[in-house]
Design an enzyme around this catalytic site. Structure first.
Site, PDB file in Angstrom:
ATOM      1  N   HIS A  63       0.830  -1.211   0.000  1.00  0.00           N
ATOM      2  CA  HIS A  63       0.000   0.000   0.000  1.00  0.00           C
ATOM      3  C   HIS A  63       0.864   1.261   0.000  1.00  0.00           C
ATOM      4  O   HIS A  63       0.892   2.006   0.981  1.00  0.00           O
ATOM      5  CB  HIS A  63      -0.927  -0.012   1.221  1.00  0.00           C
ATOM      6  CG  HIS A  63      -1.980  -1.065   1.133  1.00  0.00           C
ATOM      7  ND1 HIS A  63      -2.557  -1.661   2.246  1.00  0.00           N
ATOM      8  CD2 HIS A  63      -2.572  -1.645   0.052  1.00  0.00           C
ATOM      9  CE1 HIS A  63      -3.459  -2.544   1.847  1.00  0.00           C
ATOM     10  NE2 HIS A  63      -3.483  -2.559   0.526  1.00  0.00           N
ATOM     11  N   HIS A 146     -10.176  -4.317   4.652  1.00  0.00           N
ATOM     12  CA  HIS A 146      -8.734  -4.387   4.364  1.00  0.00           C
ATOM     13  C   HIS A 146      -8.434  -5.719   3.666  1.00  0.00           C
ATOM     14  O   HIS A 146      -8.971  -6.758   4.039  1.00  0.00           O
ATOM     15  CB  HIS A 146      -7.935  -4.268   5.664  1.00  0.00           C
ATOM     16  CG  HIS A 146      -6.460  -4.110   5.435  1.00  0.00           C
ATOM     17  ND1 HIS A 146      -5.651  -5.179   5.117  1.00  0.00           N
ATOM     18  CD2 HIS A 146      -5.651  -3.015   5.445  1.00  0.00           C
ATOM     19  CE1 HIS A 146      -4.403  -4.739   4.959  1.00  0.00           C
ATOM     20  NE2 HIS A 146      -4.382  -3.430   5.153  1.00  0.00           N
ATOM     21  N   GLU A 148      -5.983  -7.779   3.684  1.00  0.00           N
ATOM     22  CA  GLU A 148      -5.483  -8.901   4.491  1.00  0.00           C
ATOM     23  C   GLU A 148      -6.638  -9.602   5.208  1.00  0.00           C
ATOM     24  O   GLU A 148      -6.696 -10.839   5.278  1.00  0.00           O
ATOM     25  CB  GLU A 148      -4.448  -8.398   5.500  1.00  0.00           C
ATOM     26  CG  GLU A 148      -3.848  -9.538   6.305  1.00  0.00           C
ATOM     27  CD  GLU A 148      -2.887  -9.068   7.384  1.00  0.00           C
ATOM     28  OE1 GLU A 148      -2.287  -7.984   7.257  1.00  0.00           O
ATOM     29  OE2 GLU A 148      -2.745  -9.810   8.378  1.00  0.00           O
ATOM     30  N   THR A 186      -2.105  -8.375  10.746  1.00  0.00           N
ATOM     31  CA  THR A 186      -0.713  -8.237  11.196  1.00  0.00           C
ATOM     32  C   THR A 186      -0.288  -6.794  11.462  1.00  0.00           C
ATOM     33  O   THR A 186       0.754  -6.558  12.071  1.00  0.00           O
ATOM     34  CB  THR A 186       0.249  -8.803  10.118  1.00  0.00           C
ATOM     35  OG1 THR A 186       0.006  -8.103   8.892  1.00  0.00           O
ATOM     36  CG2 THR A 186       0.064 -10.284   9.914  1.00  0.00           C
ATOM     37  N   CYS A 216       2.776  -8.430  13.515  1.00  0.00           N
ATOM     38  CA  CYS A 216       4.120  -8.925  13.205  1.00  0.00           C
ATOM     39  C   CYS A 216       5.212  -8.086  13.866  1.00  0.00           C
ATOM     40  O   CYS A 216       4.961  -6.988  14.369  1.00  0.00           O
ATOM     41  CB  CYS A 216       4.310  -8.968  11.696  1.00  0.00           C
ATOM     42  SG  CYS A 216       4.589  -7.340  11.002  1.00  0.00           S
ATOM     43  N   SER A 244      -2.433   2.681   3.865  1.00  0.00           N
ATOM     44  CA  SER A 244      -1.481   1.798   4.535  1.00  0.00           C
ATOM     45  C   SER A 244      -1.829   1.730   6.015  1.00  0.00           C
ATOM     46  O   SER A 244      -1.579   2.663   6.778  1.00  0.00           O
ATOM     47  CB  SER A 244      -0.061   2.338   4.348  1.00  0.00           C
ATOM     48  OG  SER A 244       0.830   1.669   5.214  1.00  0.00           O
ATOM     49  N   ASN A 246      -0.601   0.102   8.572  1.00  0.00           N
ATOM     50  CA  ASN A 246       0.458   0.231   9.584  1.00  0.00           C
ATOM     51  C   ASN A 246       0.994   1.657   9.644  1.00  0.00           C
ATOM     52  O   ASN A 246       1.377   2.126  10.715  1.00  0.00           O
ATOM     53  CB  ASN A 246       1.564  -0.795   9.338  1.00  0.00           C
ATOM     54  CG  ASN A 246       2.503  -0.402   8.230  1.00  0.00           C
ATOM     55  OD1 ASN A 246       3.518   0.235   8.470  1.00  0.00           O
ATOM     56  ND2 ASN A 246       2.169  -0.753   6.999  1.00  0.00           N
ATOM     57  N   SER A 289       5.736  -0.146   4.187  1.00  0.00           N
ATOM     58  CA  SER A 289       5.703  -0.224   2.720  1.00  0.00           C
ATOM     59  C   SER A 289       6.424   0.951   2.056  1.00  0.00           C
ATOM     60  O   SER A 289       6.236   1.195   0.861  1.00  0.00           O
ATOM     61  CB  SER A 289       4.240  -0.261   2.250  1.00  0.00           C
ATOM     62  OG  SER A 289       3.469   0.713   2.938  1.00  0.00           O
TER      63      SER A 289
HETATM   64  O1  10G Z   1      -0.278  -1.716   6.556  1.00  0.00           O
HETATM   65  P1  10G Z   1      -1.000  -2.374   5.470  1.00  0.00           P
HETATM   66  O2  10G Z   1      -1.516  -3.729   5.869  1.00  0.00           O
HETATM   67  O3  10G Z   1      -2.138  -1.569   4.904  1.00  0.00           O
HETATM   68  O4  10G Z   1       0.003  -2.688   4.271  1.00  0.00           O
HETATM   69  P2  10G Z   1       1.256  -1.930   3.655  1.00  0.00           P
HETATM   70  O5  10G Z   1       1.379  -2.477   2.284  1.00  0.00           O
HETATM   71  O6  10G Z   1       1.174  -0.484   3.829  1.00  0.00           O
HETATM   72  O7  10G Z   1       2.508  -2.396   4.528  1.00  0.00           O
HETATM   73  C1  10G Z   1       3.029  -3.690   4.481  1.00  0.00           C
HETATM   74  C2  10G Z   1       2.117  -4.620   5.122  1.00  0.00           C
HETATM   75  C3  10G Z   1       1.556  -5.649   4.504  1.00  0.00           C
HETATM   76  C4  10G Z   1       1.978  -6.147   3.197  1.00  0.00           C
HETATM   77  C5  10G Z   1       0.430  -6.331   5.163  1.00  0.00           C
HETATM   78  S1  10G Z   1       0.964  -7.766   5.926  1.00  0.00           S
HETATM   79 FE1  SF4 Z   2       4.951  -9.289   6.628  1.00  0.00          FE
HETATM   80 FE2  SF4 Z   2       5.643  -6.746   6.579  1.00  0.00          FE
HETATM   81 FE3  SF4 Z   2       3.088  -7.456   6.700  1.00  0.00          FE
HETATM   82 FE4  SF4 Z   2       4.668  -7.751   8.782  1.00  0.00          FE
HETATM   83  S1  SF4 Z   2       4.047  -5.822   7.836  1.00  0.00           S
HETATM   84  S2  SF4 Z   2       3.228  -9.245   8.013  1.00  0.00           S
HETATM   85  S3  SF4 Z   2       6.585  -8.390   7.805  1.00  0.00           S
HETATM   86  S4  SF4 Z   2       4.487  -7.797   5.019  1.00  0.00           S
END
Ligand code: 10G
Ligand code: SF4
Length: 338
Positions: A63, A146, A148, A186, A216, A244, A246, A289
């Site tokens: 993301h 989302h 995931e 996660t 995670c 995103s 996270n 990301s």
């Molecule tokens: O934080 P999210 O899940 O929205 O995703 P991201 O692509 O910004 O960051 C990496 C996290 C994942 C790929 C989800 S495990």
């Molecule tokens: Fe995997 Fe990164 Fe998603 Fe954590 S934030 S589960 S390490 S892709």
């Protein structure tokens, strides 16, 4: 894109220019790319090199607007659904994971699939499958809609109840309160998830926890790093995209942990000069990301505003890496490439 660029270190950032008015940047470590994102981005890059453009990618590989644009320039085509991919083409599944039905759809269209789901997401899928086969009700804590959560729920839709925060707890109904487990997305806020779990446990005292943390290591470390400096910051800048999870959580964590203000930005140019009025200490981090070149750009812009002193605040050293998806490794080997 510098997916392998070394982290900025205190040394690399040391500068001889005296800081203006004691203005400084506290730079979070770790920040930015996690092992799952690095693997997913490299997967698309290598697939483009090996098979040639176009390579289709179902959903944003991660993301982040900049990552997606850069890969598009190299020949990746991002689609929302499998049915948009021409029959017989190559499709990469994003790091957030997909439901089993998506694999079936791809088979029907005779697609060559490369699954870039992060192994730590796959771990949660396997937990969901196992608890469903033991006939548990699974309370999946996560954000509705989302990707995931959609993927994990698809492993056992008849057993999974989505819990999108503590306010969802009151209405959840299970078949047998003695046979209930919680799992999670996660990339959630650790603190908010613990509040949700406490509310669930009050309702279901026999609730069991996942065998190991579903949130995670990368999500946890980035939040802990922000907590370390937020109380000392007039402003915390988080580099990351709106969708995103996270990255958005890092802004929330910064504000909850005492930062006077906090903003999410995609690019250095998004910094509004008025955010810096009266500010002496800026905390800086980025979501999992986010390529570090964007953080370096933010440091440059802040430098132009007198923030030339950069102090790295280290919460943890991350060394985890994941190998590429088997199906891609096999084809790389067959082509004599690594
Ligand atoms: O934080 P999210 O899940 O929205 O995703 P991201 O692509 O910004 O960051 C990496 C996290 C994942 C790929 C989800 S495990
Ligand atoms: Fe995997 Fe990164 Fe998603 Fe954590 S934030 S589960 S390490 S892709």
């Amino acid at each position: 894109m510098d997916s392998h660029a070394p982290d900025l270190t205190a040394q690399a950032l040391a500068t001889d220019v005296p800081a203006a008015d004691g203005k400084k940047i506290l730079l979070a470590n770790p920040r930015g790319y996690c092992a799952g994102v690095d693997r997913a981005v490299v997967t698309v890059e290598k697939a483009l090199e090996l098979y040639g453009a176009p390579v289709y990618v179902r959903k944003q590989i991660v993301h982040n607007v900049h990552v997606v644009r850069t890969l598009e320039e190299r020949g990746a085509i991002f689609v929302e659904e499998t049915e948009e991919v021409p029959e017989g083409s190559i499709v990469v599944f994003s790091a957030h994971g997909v439901a089993p039905v998506v694999h079936e759809e791809a088979k029907v269209r005779n697609l060559k699939t490369i699954d870039a789901t992060c192994p730590l997401v796959t771990k949660v899928h396997l937990e969901a499958r196992r608890f469903a086969s033991d006939d548990y009700d699974i309370l999946l804590i996560g954000h509705e809609g989302h990707e995931e959560v959609i993927g994990t729920s698809g492993e056992a839709p008849e057993h999974i109840h989505l819990i999108d925060g503590p306010e969802d707890v009151a209405n959840v109904q299970v078949r047998d309160p003695a046979k209930v487990v919680w799992l999670s997305q996660t990339t959630l806020s650790v603190d908010e998830t613990m509040r949700t779990v406490a509310a669930l446990r009050e309702k279901f005292p026999d609730l069991i926890s996942p065998p190991s943390d579903d949130i995670c290591y990368a999500t946890q470390n980035r939040q802990l790093a922000v907590k370390r400096f937020a109380g000392d910051c007039d402003l915390v800048l988080v580099v990351g995209s709106r969708n995103s999870s996270n990255s958005v959580r890092l802004v929330e964590v910064a504000l909850e942990s005492g930062a006077r203000s906090s903003y999410l930005i995609d690019y250095p140019k998004d910094i509004q000069p008025e955010w810096l009025d009266g500010v002496r200490t800026v905390g800086l981090t980025s979501g999992a990301s986010v390529p570090d070149e964007l953080v370096r750009g933010v440091i440059d812009v802040l430098g132009e505003h007198g923030f030339q002193d950069v102090e790295v605040v280290t919460e943890a050293e991350e060394r985890l890496t994941f190998s590429l998806p088997q199906e891609l490794k096999r084809d790389l080997r067959a082509a004599g490439r690594r």
